[in-house]
Each structure stands twice: as structure tokens, then as C-alpha cells.
Enzyme design. Structure first.
Site, PDB file in Angstrom:
ATOM      1  N   ASN A  13       2.410  -8.789   2.345  1.00 47.54           N
ATOM      2  CA  ASN A  13       2.824  -8.653   3.614  1.00 47.54           C
ATOM      3  C   ASN A  13       2.644  -7.376   4.336  1.00 47.54           C
ATOM      4  OD1 ASN A  13       5.153  -8.391   1.773  1.00 47.54           O
ATOM      5  ND2 ASN A  13       6.023  -7.502   3.609  1.00 47.54           N
ATOM      6  N   ARG A  19       2.629  -9.310 -16.042  1.00 50.99           N
ATOM      7  CA  ARG A  19       1.633 -10.449 -16.131  1.00 50.99           C
ATOM      8  C   ARG A  19       0.718 -10.659 -17.192  1.00 50.99           C
ATOM      9  NH1 ARG A  19       3.546 -10.286 -10.074  1.00 50.99           N
ATOM     10  NH2 ARG A  19       5.315 -11.855 -10.244  1.00 50.99           N
ATOM     11  N   ASP A  55       6.529 -13.222   5.698  1.00 54.65           N
ATOM     12  CA  ASP A  55       6.282 -12.651   4.095  1.00 54.65           C
ATOM     13  C   ASP A  55       5.440 -13.596   3.365  1.00 54.65           C
ATOM     14  OD1 ASP A  55       6.605 -10.994   2.014  1.00 54.65           O
ATOM     15  OD2 ASP A  55       8.088 -12.179   1.154  1.00 54.65           O
ATOM     16  N   GLY A  86       5.413  -4.009  -1.555  1.00 52.96           N
ATOM     17  CA  GLY A  86       5.373  -4.308  -0.245  1.00 52.96           C
ATOM     18  C   GLY A  86       6.800  -4.544   0.618  1.00 52.96           C
ATOM     19  N   GLU A  87       7.853  -4.764  -0.125  1.00 53.36           N
ATOM     20  CA  GLU A  87       9.175  -5.035   0.476  1.00 53.36           C
ATOM     21  C   GLU A  87      10.047  -3.643   0.799  1.00 53.36           C
ATOM     22  OE1 GLU A  87       8.010  -7.670  -1.428  1.00 53.36           O
ATOM     23  OE2 GLU A  87       8.012  -8.534   0.774  1.00 53.36           O
TER      24      GLU A  87
HETATM   25 CA    CA Z   1       6.110  -9.597   0.000  1.00 55.15          CA
END
Ligand code: CA
Ligand code: CA
Length: 588
Positions: free
Chosen positions: A280, A136, A322, A202-203
Site C-alpha cells: 500500500n 516465510r 490497504d 509499509g504500515e
Molecule cells: Ca499494507
């Protein structure tokens, strides 16, 4: 001397002059960064200023003449790695710096579009990006270009040559760590300039943190975990614990608690605070971790001098959908009050007091939200328990909990794509999506490098005619003043100008300009691939330029489910486009 030789001599001198005066590198000072929002001849920060307003004071391109806007030049990012170009260009001293998919960086002559150098991080096998191979954007300071990679390295390149000056491992990519955000550079009293970064993952049950490093050598200055119970670092030693152990997390679940800081942060000089959002809690199955699970799905303000959390606001306590709260915190003036706004994945647009994090308002910005009936005066959501997916332990087979259809879907009312704030219209321009999901919980145990969700899902559009909607929101009332609907989901950033324009891209391939007051479409140009990057504008040789990187990809085509129907015919790409008004022709 003959006429020919005189001509040759002049041409030779001209060529020499070009070599001397030609592009070398963008020499960016810390003052350039501090002043970025008001200086029109450069863009040296992500967000056109560290507050992230994405507002340019430029007025040359305006409502009257924008119909004449045409391409100035383009550059292909080349290779076969054409997907998911979510970058925001930076420009100074005649050089544009961009990042691209698969952790690549370019320096480009801003007058001609010619490539000066390219750096390719040459990623190892086994990287674990959850949501496409995006990057990004970069950061600039002095003679260096900083950016992060999908194998979780932070790299400083020589701005002149593209050669590596230093490279630091953020963390172990095999555990799910990655880096995709644009780093943030700010000044401090204690350490001088610092580079502030977060982590993705985070996953995968990683633990989120915000870190500061020295620009000259990449050495760690401080580190602040986002999850309660974990201890930060300052001056090479353990500092303080985040929160109080087991206050809002049960048992050992905090050890793999998520709260990744994958979108990077903003900085407000008025309060001298860094603002980060957090992702999350892990796993998605909320029944495994009763409690608020701080500071997941939250916004936190960090003191840049110490790495301590000064305040936190949790948008979705005990998040079970999420609803990453990573969305950018944009500082602005609310009738004299030092406020900040943030549009959450959970569908609510929040205004906070940025001095202390106090909740001012939370209003829906997409339609048919179900998981909460609204936001209570204390800032907590008014949950509707009917839209929390069931506990698999309560199911007959113990394997799949009760499925619910909930809006917004996990890809969010707004995902990563940054909004803009216009100081003249006093409106926020929020790229949003109208969709929901079937969501259910499953049993899961943590395993390093494996997805740690404990959930299954399927996305569906809310309306037949559109998913994307650019919304103009009045932060004083929370009212949507106008909206511009788009068939495919919006996935790119927004730019607004003092001439009353709003620029944004669509997956269908257009860069568009709308009237900031009415939402009327004034101009569009098809770039040949979906636009999921963020446009910028600057002035060069007395002319206003607009640039955006085109190249379809990102999370939507990977996780889209039924929504993939609206995007299945879109082509990949990788192209830097620049636009300006034509110079007057001789005939004029
Ligand atoms: Ca997430
Ligand atoms: Ca500037």
C-alpha cells in the site's frame, strides 16, 4: 570368532557406514535452482521453482491411493514461541531446512525427523512486525542457508552447522523495517548468482525496495526503490531515479510513500525478469496523497542485470483500502503466450503479458466486491466513489472522515498465502477469503517507528457459513470452475501435483487434499494446530513425501475484529509434519 562378536563387528561397521553416508548438508548448485520445478527429488526454491507454480510432476500419491496417506514422522519446533508458522520447507540430500516464528531456522534429517541444528536469531526488544512474528522460508545455495529476520537482517548460515557466516543489516528496525519473506536466488550474467530480497514495513511509512546481494559475502549488488523520486544503487554508486519526481505523488509525500515489497519475488528465466509486488501507499488515508502513487499496490518487473524496472502494472492506483499488491506473480503458458497471473488483495485475478506487463484480463474471484465495478479494458479499475472512505478534513470535527463498508476488507480477497498452477488442468488454485470492512480516514503525521495509517477499520465476514474459499480459476476465461468453502479464513499456501491433487491447510488444523478437477475432498489429516504454512512434495528412496509446517497465527488473530469469532478456539503450535504412503506389509 563367536556369533556374538561377529554380530558386534557387523553392527559396528554398519554404524560407521551410517556416519559416513549420513546427512551432512544440502549442497545446492545454481543449476539445482534453475531446474527445481522439474526435479522431483528436491525442493530448493520457494514456490517449487522460481516461477512459483507450486506444481510437482510427482504421481505416486494419486486420487486412488491418497486415502492411505499417513504421517511418516514429526518434529516439534519447541520453545514457548509457538505461533504463526508460515514457512515453506526446502529439502535436498536428505536434509530439510525450515524457518519458524521469531526468526528461527532448523536443519532436519529428512529420513527420521531428527533435528540436526537450530539457529535462533534472538531478536532485540522493540521490533515492529505489523502482522505477527512470522517467517516465510529460507533460500539455499552452495553450503549456505539464507534467511531474513524481524529486526531486518539478512543472514547466511553454514548449512552444516547452523553457524552465522555473514549478517547484513537490511535497514533500521526502529523505523519499522522487518523481513519475513523467503529470499530468491537467481543467476545473472553480470554478477553470477544473486540473492534478491525486499522489505516489510509499509504500515510505518518506510519506502519499499528490491535489492540484490552477493551470496558469498552479502555485499549489495543493486537496489531499486519502488517509490517514484527515490534513486537506486548499482555498483556501489547511485544509479537512476524510479519514475519522475512528483509525477504521481504530491509534495513530499513520496518520501514516506510505503510500497513495501514484503512478500518477496518470483523469477522467469524465459524473459530473464524478476517480478515483485508492492504494498500500500502510506499513509492509508488516500486524500493526503492525490495521484496514482506509483509504484504502490502494483506489480513490477526488474532486470536482474541492472536493477532497472522494465515494466509496471498498477492494480490499485491511489489505493485507499490497504490493497497491498504484493501477491506473487506466477508465470505460465496461456495458449502459447508468455503470461503471468496474480490474484490481488483487491479481489481481482489478473492475467498479464509477462514480457511487457500488458493487461490481458482482470476478473473478480471473490463475491460482492464494492470498491470497483470492474476492470476497464486499459487495465485501470472502474472505481465506485461511494466506497472510498471520506476525507477527515470534510468532517465537522475534522477528525473522522465518512466511514464506508467496503469489500474486500483490508486483509484481502487473498493475502500472502501463495496460489498454485497445475500444468495439466491449466487451472490456478487460489486461497481466498470472503470478507469486508468498515473503513474510515483520520488525520495523521509521519513519526519514525509509529504506525502511519490515518485510518481505522473493523473486519466483518460476508457470509455466515464460511470466510475461506479455495477457488479453481481458469486463467483463459477468469471463470471460477469450482470452489471449496472453509469456515475459518484460509491463510496457508497451496501445492498441486501431476496426479491431479491440490493440497492446502486450514486454520482448523487440517492438511487437505482435493481432486484438482472437481474440488472433491479426498483426504484430510488433523495436525493439531492451524496450518498457515505452504506444503511441499518430493521423492526420497523411491517414495513420495509430503511435508507441511503446522502452527496457527499470522495476521488474522491480530487484526480480525468480528471474524475472530470463527477462530477464537484455535490452538497455537509449531510442528513439522511429513506424510507418505505405507510400505506394503508382510501380510500383503
Ligand atoms: Ca499494507
Ligand atoms: Ca526440485
Amino acid at each position: 570368532m563367536t556369533a556374538t562378536s561377529k554380530w558386534l563387528t557387523t553392527a559396528g561397521m554398519y554404524a560407521l557406514a551410517v556416519v559416513i553416508a549420513g546427512p551432512l548438508y544440502a549442497d545446492v548448485s545454481i543449476d539445482d535452482i534453475k531446474n527445481d520445478a522439474t526435479t522431483v527429488d528436491d525442493v530448493v526454491t520457494n514456490g517449487l521453482g522460481t516461477q512459483g507454480q507450486r506444481y510437482s510432476p510427482l504421481k505416486q500419491v494419486n486420487k486412488e491411493n491418497i486415502a492411505n496417506l499417513v504421517p511418516a514422522w514429526t518434529l516439534s519446533l519447541g520453545g514457548e514461541k509457538q505461533r504463526g508458522q508460515e514457512t515453506q520447507p526446502l529439502v535436498k540430500d536428505g536434509i530439510i531446512y525450515i524457518t519458524g516464528s521469531y526468526s528461527r531456522v532448523w536443519a532436519v534429517d529428512s529420513h527420521t525427523g531428527r533435528e540436526i541444528w537450530e539457529y535462533d536469531a534472538k531478536l532485540p526488544e522493540g521490533i515492529l512486525p505489523c502482522c505477527d512474528v512470522v517467517n516465510r522460508g529460507a533460500a539455499l545455495l552452495g553450503d549456505k542457508v539464507f534467511f531474513g529476520t524481524l529486526d531486518a537482517k539478512l543472514i547466511a548460515l553454514d548449512a552444516k552447522t547452523g553457524k552465522v557466516v555473514w549478517k547484513k543489516e537490511i535497514d533500521d528496525f526502529k523505523a519499522g523495517f522487518a523481513y519475513t519473506a523467503a529470499p530468491l536466488i537467481i543467476d545473472t550474467k553480470a554478477f553470477g548468482p544473486i540473492i534478491v530480497t525486499g522489505v516489510s514495513g509499509g504500515e510505518f511509512g518506510i519506502v519499499g525496495r528490491v535489492e540484490a546481494r552477493r551470496p558469498d559475502n552479502g555485499e549489495l549488488v543493486w537496489s531499486r526503490p519502488t517509490i517514484e523520486g527515490h534513486v537506486g544503487m548499482l555498483g556501489g554508486k547511485p544509479s537512476t531515479m524510479t519514475g519522475t519526481l512528483n509525477e504521481t505523488w504530491p509534495g513530499d509525500m513520496w518520501k514516506t510513500g510505503g510500497g513495501s515489497t514484503w512478500l518477496g519475488g518470483t523469477y522467469d528465466a524465459d524473459t530473464h525478469l524478476i517480478f515483485f509486488g508492492t504494498g500500500n501507499p502510506a499513509p492509508w488515508n488516500s486524500h493526503m496523497r492525490p495521484g496514482d502513487n506509483k509504484w504502490t499496490s502494483s506489480r513490477i518487473a526488474i532486470d536482474p542485470e541492472t536493477g532497472e524496472i522494465k515494466w509496471g502494472y498498477q492494480a490499485t492506483p491511489n489505493d485507499g483500502w490497504d490493497y497491498d499488491g504484493v501477491n506473487e506473480v506466477v508465470s505460465f503458458d496461456l495458449n502459447g503466450r508468455k503470461a503471468a497471473a496474480t490474484a490481488d488483495r483487491n479481489g481481482f485475478f489478473y492475467v498479464l503479458d509477462r514480457t511487457n506487463g500488458k493487461f490481458i484480463s482482470g476478473t473478480p474471484f471473490v463475491e460482492k466486491i464494492t470498491w470497483a465495478k470492474g476492470i476497464k479494458p486499459d487495465g485501470r479499475p472502474d472505481y465506485d466513489p461511494a466506497f472510498r472512505p471520506g476525507d477527515p478534513k470534510a468532517a465537522a470535527d475534522g477528525k473522522k472522515g465518512k466511514s464506508v463498508y467496503v469489500t474486500p476488507g483490508f486483509l484481502g480477497a487473498k493475502n500472502w498465502m501463495p496460489m498454485a498452477y497445475n500444468q495439466d488442468t491449466k487451472l490456478f488454485y487460489v486461497p481466498s477469503n470472503e470478507w469486508g470492512m468498515d473503513l474510515w480516514n483520520e488525520p495523521v503525521t509521519y513519526k519514525k517507528g509509529a504506525a502511519f495509517l490515518g485510518a481505522g477499520f473493523s473486519m466483518h465476514p460476508t457470509f455466515e457459513d464460511h470466510i475461506g474459499a479455495l477457488k479453481a480459476i481458469d486463467p483463459a476465461t477468469g471463470k471460477i470452475v469450482w470452489q471449496y468453502k472453509n469456515k475459518a479464513p484460509l491463510w496457508g499456501g497451496v501445492l498441486t501435483t501431476a496426479s491431479g491433487l491440490v493440497f492446502f491447510g486450514t486454520p482448523e488444523g487440517d492438511l487437505k487434499a482435493l481432486d484438482a478437477t472437481t474440488g472433491e475432498e479426498l483426504w484430510h489429516f488433523n495436525t493439531g494446530s492451524g496450518v498457515v504454512g505452504s506444503p511441499i512434495t518430493w521423492e526420497q528412496d523411491g517414495e513420495q513425501y509430503i511435508a507441511v509446517v503446522s502452527g496457527w497465527g499470522g495476521a488474522v488473530p491480530l487484526w480480525g475484529g468480528e471474524i475472530a469469532k470463527s477462530i477464537e478456539r484455535l490452538n497455537q503450535g509449531g510442528m513439522l509434519w511429513t506424510f507418505k504412503l505405507p510400505k506394503k506389509t508382510a501380510a500383503n
